[in-house]
Design a protein around this motif. Structure first.
Motif, PDB file in Angstrom:
ATOM      1  N   CYS A 237       2.560  -1.221   4.625  1.00 17.66           N
ATOM      2  CA  CYS A 237       3.815  -1.907   4.324  1.00 17.66           C
ATOM      3  C   CYS A 237       3.515  -3.272   3.722  1.00 17.66           C
ATOM      4  CB  CYS A 237       4.673  -2.048   5.579  1.00 17.66           C
ATOM      5  SG  CYS A 237       3.906  -3.030   6.879  1.00 17.66           S
ATOM      6  N   GLU A 238       4.524  -3.812   3.049  1.00 16.28           N
ATOM      7  CA  GLU A 238       4.400  -5.134   2.447  1.00 16.28           C
ATOM      8  C   GLU A 238       5.003  -6.173   3.385  1.00 16.28           C
ATOM      9  OE1 GLU A 238       5.426  -7.373  -1.805  1.00 16.28           O
ATOM     10  OE2 GLU A 238       6.513  -5.552  -1.203  1.00 16.28           O
ATOM     11  N   THR A 243       1.768 -10.035   0.867  1.00 16.06           N
ATOM     12  CA  THR A 243       0.538  -9.301   1.160  1.00 16.06           C
ATOM     13  C   THR A 243       0.880  -7.941   1.756  1.00 16.06           C
ATOM     14  OG1 THR A 243       0.394 -10.301   3.353  1.00 16.06           O
ATOM     15  CG2 THR A 243      -0.752 -11.432   1.535  1.00 16.06           C
ATOM     16  N   TRP A 244      -0.137  -7.078   1.818  1.00 13.54           N
ATOM     17  CA  TRP A 244       0.056  -5.726   2.344  1.00 13.54           C
ATOM     18  C   TRP A 244      -0.813  -5.533   3.574  1.00 13.54           C
ATOM     19  CZ3 TRP A 244       3.131  -1.641   0.419  1.00 13.54           C
ATOM     20  CH2 TRP A 244       3.843  -1.961  -0.742  1.00 13.54           C
ATOM     21  N   THR A 271      -4.208  -5.782   0.951  1.00 16.07           N
ATOM     22  CA  THR A 271      -3.625  -6.312  -0.277  1.00 16.07           C
ATOM     23  C   THR A 271      -4.413  -5.935  -1.517  1.00 16.07           C
ATOM     24  OG1 THR A 271      -2.745  -8.171   0.992  1.00 16.07           O
ATOM     25  CG2 THR A 271      -2.789  -8.403  -1.413  1.00 16.07           C
ATOM     26  N   LYS A 274      -4.154  -2.248  -2.274  1.00 13.85           N
ATOM     27  CA  LYS A 274      -2.807  -1.914  -2.741  1.00 13.85           C
ATOM     28  C   LYS A 274      -2.584  -2.434  -4.147  1.00 13.85           C
ATOM     29  CE  LYS A 274       1.215  -0.073  -2.111  1.00 13.85           C
ATOM     30  NZ  LYS A 274       1.344   1.390  -1.900  1.00 13.85           N
ATOM     31  N   LYS A 275      -3.123  -3.620  -4.427  1.00 10.64           N
ATOM     32  CA  LYS A 275      -2.988  -4.181  -5.768  1.00 10.64           C
ATOM     33  C   LYS A 275      -3.636  -3.262  -6.795  1.00 10.64           C
ATOM     34  CE  LYS A 275      -4.110  -8.300  -8.496  1.00 10.64           C
ATOM     35  NZ  LYS A 275      -4.781  -9.618  -8.491  1.00 10.64           N
TER      36      LYS A 275
END
Length: 673
Positions: A237-238, A243-244, A271, A274-275
């Motif tokens: 989740c964000e 950030t994640w 993060t 995910k990025k």
């Protein structure tokens, strides 16, 4: 003590060579509750077509793949005489048919060994595939398995990759913080979990789109149920700061009935991964958009070219047919036949290109109607009878069916047979034989009939090596220069796509020098009796006497207007020509009702096109004028063009170049009502 480096090597060899984790060889290594988890990405090479469009490894394909590993590096950490922590790195290669490298993984692993029933067993395996730039100076991601309750220091040794770890007692709701900052309001080592505090923390820390799913993930009352049959639960989740976070829940302890009673919850920053994932998704999305735009542009180009090519083609074909009636010199008759033959070939190529454009754009649909089995074969064979006669080829049609009346897309069925029969005649030498054998097969689907049609020739045949690529685009075993036989290599691809669209199948048998047999098997809906009788009756009794019938022809191209007027006049019609839609509407408005029996309406005209003109006529107040039969006559040959014509209440649709025999049949049908 056990040699864990040797044991780990043996484990990897067995693990990579197995299709599933249920294999006996793997089970010899694993404890009864061992968990195996892998994360990361895999790199696919384009050597094998099977993997071009895939982004994840399918274990079903392992039967074609042999795994090997190199550069194995192993470190071990002996926790105590009951538990050993082993970690390392390895390069894994997947070889297709043991020859071609198609998968390359730079993998890291973490393995926990423990003593079970007097033997060293694997309690836990975790492997990850990081980006190469991450390989240096980064702790291993940790998987906290259901067996890792042996000692607190064991958990701490494995927790380097996670910023927050806690132990949750599912029976009491108590939470024990193992690593990370405590949640405000949860003071002390063991504290009862407060659901309101959890909600407050989720609302404060988690971005709104992920709040509900996060509450459901962390809900301790449902964790045991959600873990049934699973080794772990994952959630990403964000956070509100952009950030994640990656959260993982794994079983930590079971009761005597095998029910999970405590779990480990671990969180880590996600993060960067995910990025990269979002960037990859965006890149793929942009590539998809580019491909769709390129395909759309190609389709638009081909559609426009269709109209622009068909318009002059109509003049070439039309004048050729008119000239044929006036020629007596055998040499000139031969020249005319060559013009006509080349025109048909050019039109066939145009149709093939446009059909493939339709298939690739996903806009190809079935347009089913009533037909009698055998009629299409007869019609197609009639079209090629002259060519077969010139080559002294025996052309046989065999029909053996019980249910003759069917519902079928006759246009596409005609094109399937046209391609097959045309090729059979084209590739069969003089004195050969072509047979079209149609028969009904047993079929258990109520209301349907299964029809098999075989097209067999005694021609040049095809090599066994070529057959697998027969239905690919632009594929020919011999090109035009070598074989002296014209073609585009599109016909078989179109046939395959049309057969697939009809839920049928196609098979081919061929041998060089001995001919070929194409077998198509397609299910068709049986036409009911009322529909059959109605169609049979509608085809009967019209004397084709068009003398005295008047047609209003709306056509802006002078050549096409001249050709059409001449042909219609020879049929007996009186014809008046107008150059655009406005003049057509004005003519109907200002002339008395029933002045014209029918309108032939071109579509693309200046000032007002055929669709708008038809719309205006249908809105006239006098029913006799508003209901006059209108037949579209257009160089646009696509289904949506026909649909637009019928949407504005046109009665029929004829494509250019005009087949005047079909036009005569359409006129007969309309005027007989």
């Amino acid at each position: 003590m056990q040699d864990f480096k040797l044991l780990t090597r043996q484990l990897l060899e067995t693990y990579l060579g197995s299709d599933t984790l249920s294999k006996v060889e793997i089970q010899d290594f694993l404890a009864s509750n061992a968990s195996v988890i892998g994360t990361g990405k895999q790199e696919f090479f384009k050597n094998i077509e099977h993997f071009l469009n895939s982004f994840k490894f399918d274990v079903e394909k392992r039967k074609n793949i042999h795994f090997e590993f190199k550069d194995l590096e192993i470190e071990e950490n002996i926790v105590d005489d009951q538990c050993v922590f082993v970690y390392g790195s390895v390069k894994i290669y997947g070889l297709y048919d043991k020859e071609v490298t198609i998968i390359h993984l730079d993998s890291r692993f973490t393995i926990i060994y423990g003593v079970r029933d007097g033997k060293w067993k694997v309690l836990h395996i975790h492997h990850s595939i990081p980006d190469k730039e991450q390989l240096e100076d980064e702790e291993f991601p940790i998987t906290l398995g259901k067996q890792v309750q042996q000692a607190r220091h064991e958990v701490e040794a494995l927790s380097a990759g996670y910023s927050y770890i806690c132990l949750i007692n599912l029976e009491t709701g108590d939470v024990e913080l193992i690593k990370g900052n405590n949640i405000p309001g949860l003071n002390g080592r063991y504290t009862q979990m407060d659901h309101n505090i959890l909600l407050e923390q989720v609302n404060r820390l988690i971005a709104k789109p992920f709040r509900q799913s996060s509450v459901e993930f962390y809900d301790s009352k449902t964790i045991a149920k959600r873990l049934e049959g699973k080794n772990s639960l994952f959630h990403t989740c964000e956070r509100t700061d952009g950030t994640w976070i990656l959260s993982m829940i794994v079983p930590q302890k079971y009761d005597e009935n095998g029910r999970v009673v405590s779990v480990l919850l671990a969180n880590r920053d996600f993060t960067e991964e995910k990025k990269r994932e979002l960037e990859q998704e965006e890149a793929l999305r942009q590539e998809k958009i580019k491909a769709e735009k390129a395909n759309e542009a190609k389709s638009i180009f081909l559609f426009n070219m269709s109209h622009d090519i068909r318009t002059p083609m109509n003049a070439i074909v039309g004048y050729s047919q008119l000239m044929k009636k006036e020629l007596t010199n055998p040499k000139l008759v031969h020249y005319q036949e060559m013009i006509e033959q080349s025109s048909k070939l050019l039109l066939s190529i145009i149709n093939n290109l446009l059909d493939m454009a339709r298939v690739e754009s996903g806009k190809m649909e079935l347009d089913e109607n009533y037909e009698v089995i055998g009629n299409i074969s007869q019609l197609v064979c009639s079209a090629f009878a002259a060519e077969a006669s010139r080559k002294n080829i025996e052309l046989n049609i065999i029909v053996n069916v019980e249910h003759k009346h069917i519902i079928v897309d006759s246009t596409k069925m005609q094109e399937i047979l046209s391609n097959l029969i045309s090729n059979a005649i084209k590739y069969t030498s003089a004195g050969g034989k072509v047979t079209i054998d149609t028969k009904e097969l047993p079929y258990d689907k109520e209301g349907y009939v299964l029809i098999q049609t075989k097209v067999t020739d005694t021609g040049i045949g095809m090599s066994e090596e070529f057959l697998p690529s027969l239905f690919e685009l632009f594929t020919r075993e011999r090109n035009t220069t070598l074989s002296k036989i014209p073609g585009t290599g599109l016909g078989m691809a179109i046939v395959k796509n049309f057969v697939d669209l009809m839920n049928g199948s196609i098979e081919v048998e061929s041998e060089l020098g001995k001919g070929s047999t194409f077998t198509i098997t397609i299910p068709h809906k049986i036409a009911n009796k009322d529909y059959t009788n109605r169609n049979i009756e509608s085809s009967n009794e019209f004397d084709n006497n068009f003398v005295g019938k008047r047609i209003l022809l709306a056509e802006d191209n002078e050549l096409n207007a001249e050709i059409t007027t001449t042909i219609l006049s020879e049929m007996g019609f009186e014809v008046k020509v107008v150059e655009d839609g406005i003049l057509c509407v004005n003519e109907i408005q200002h002339q008395p009702a029933n002045t014209y029996d029918l309108i032939l309406m071109d579509i693309q005209m200046p000032n007002m096109d055929g669709y708008k003109a038809t719309h205006c006529i249908r809105r006239l107040l006098q029913p006799e004028k508003a209901n006059i039969p209108i037949i579209a006559m257009s160089a646009n040959a696509f289904e949506e063009d026909k649909k637009k014509a019928f949407d504005v209440k046109m009665n029929d649709y004829i494509t250019k170049p005009i087949d005047f025999q079909k036009m005569e049949e359409a006129l007969k049908h309309i005027l007989s009502k």
